[in-house]
Write an enzyme that holds these catalytic residues in place. Structure first.
Site, PDB file in Angstrom:
ATOM      1  CB  CYS A 116      -0.898   0.017   1.076  1.00 17.84           C
ATOM      2  SG  CYS A 116      -2.026  -1.371   1.262  1.00 17.84           S
ATOM      3  CG  HIS A 256      -2.922   3.787   2.935  1.00 20.06           C
ATOM      4  ND1 HIS A 256      -3.294   3.463   1.669  1.00 20.06           N
ATOM      5  CD2 HIS A 256      -3.007   2.609   3.549  1.00 20.06           C
ATOM      6  CE1 HIS A 256      -3.712   2.311   1.510  1.00 20.06           C
ATOM      7  NE2 HIS A 256      -3.498   1.744   2.633  1.00 20.06           N
ATOM      8  CG  ASN A 285      -6.738  -0.167   1.586  1.00 23.07           C
ATOM      9  OD1 ASN A 285      -6.010   0.281   0.832  1.00 23.07           O
ATOM     10  ND2 ASN A 285      -6.140  -0.878   2.653  1.00 23.07           N
TER      11      ASN A 285
END
Ligand code: ACO
Length: 331
Positions: A116, A256, A285
């Site tokens: 990520c 994030h 996400n």
């Protein structure tokens, strides 16, 4: 080429696939509810790619949008990265597929694997390649088709992810300070808290491995949560310090987009309420695409404007994490 100091973002773009999967839709697949998902994560829906769309197809759409925003032709790109944990295939790189689709024939291309955190890692790597004169114009893409790598029978993970892509064009020069110094770190000793254990050279594809569902993402959610909060808050402070900035000078923080509760905890630690961009409610996400999509949306909806100081922070499998500060030089 002469080494240069200032490197700036000159265009951004993003793309999410058409199909929307809501929390209510998920409740028909696994034992969950809109109330559970929203209260634990802040998510309401996510976008899911079509069966015939691969990660490079999503990345290509975001790349085209970023090139149009920058007002440059694909042939001007001489460095192209795709940050992804869901590549089209093991090799060649997803970056090479995107290169071909957009006609960036003068670029050298490779994928960057930092889960990520990949988009921020790519931005930092591309910035340094440009700063030292090895490249002039880079296209940096975060793209993920997470829906192929998550276990749709595991309610603790399948609710968390979505598909999408974001991209940025970066170039030497620009007004202001451009992309500043990053603070980044990794801790491989915690890899097993968030990984896809099967399908690689450690545990190759076999009927047994697939029967055990080892080719899907596995996560110890609570542990990941704790580390994500600590590492992102630390990284932001370190990046601010490296660049001689204070938190109150930052116009917008873009973290994030993994979970609203992780974001809220970081906001509390840093005392930055009211200046944080979130879109996790709409997209869930999207791993390495999340930061890139959020940055593009913040630029397009006017949240960030020319001259604003923007702080970015990420956390992902590895573990990997980082933060950076940039002065937005695009009008
Ligand atoms: N629906 C309903 N119940 C569920 C669900 C679900 N989708 N998932 C888990 N539960 C249950 C569990 O089975 C457990 O039940 P039990 O108490 O009877 O055993 C209960 O809910 C609590 O489970 P926890 O896992 O402890 O729940 P928690 O409050 O920690 O929330 C979550 C789980 C949302 C995954 C949280 O830990 C989290 O967000 N962690 C961070 C994950 C993350 O963001 N990862 C990505 C970051 S890095 C990257 O982007 C790759």
């Amino acid at each position: 080429m002469e080494p240069t100091r200032t490197v700036s973002i000159i265009g951004t773009g993003s793309y999410v696939p058409e199909k929307v999967l809501t929390n209510q839709d998920l409740a028909k697949i696994v034992d969950t509810s809109d109330e559970w998902i929203h209260s634990r994560t802040g998510m309401r829906e996510r976008h899911i790619a079509a069966a015939d769309q691969a990660t490079s197809d999503l990345g290509t759409e975001a790349a085209k949008a970023a090139l149009a925003d920058a007002g440059i032709d694909a042939e001007e790109i001489d460095l192209l990265f795709v940050a992804t944990l869901s590549p089209d295939m093991f090799f060649p790189s997803t970056a090479c597929f995107v290169q071909d689709k957009i006609g960036a024939k003068n670029a050298f291309c490779y994928d960057l694997g930092a889960a990520c955190s990949g988009f921020l890692y790519s931005l930092e790597t591309a910035k340094n390649q440009i700063a030292c004169g090895a490249a002039k114009t880079a296209l940096v893409i975060g793209a993920e088709k997470m829906s192929t790598f998550i276990d749709w029978e595991d309610r603790s993970t399948c609710i968390l992810f979505g598909d999408g892509a974001g991209a940025a064009v970066i170039q030497a020069g620009g007004e202001g300070r451009g992309i500043m110094q990053a603070a980044m770190g990794s801790d491989g000793s915690l890899a097993n808290l968030l990984w896809t254990p099967g399908g690689g050279s450690r545990n190759p594809i076999s009927h047994e491995m697939i029967d055990q569902r080892q080719h899907y993402l596995k996560m110890q959610g609570r542990e990941v949560f704790k580390h994500a909060v600590v590492r992102m808050a630390e990284a932001v402070n370190q990046a601010l310090e490296k660049n001689n900035l204070r938190a109150d000078e930052i116009k917008c923080f873009i973290p994030h987009q993994a979970n609203i509760r992780i974001i809220d905890a970081i906001v509390k630690r840093l005392g930055i309420a009211g200046r944080v961009y979130t879109n996790v409610e709409k997209y869930a996400n999207t791993s390495s695409a999340a930061l890139a999509i959020a940055m593009d949306e913040a630029a397009k909806d006017g949240t960030i404007q020319q001259g604003d100081l923007v702080a970015l922070t990420v956390f992902g499998g590895g573990f990997t994490w980082g933060a950076n500060v940039l002065e937005w030089s695009k009008s």
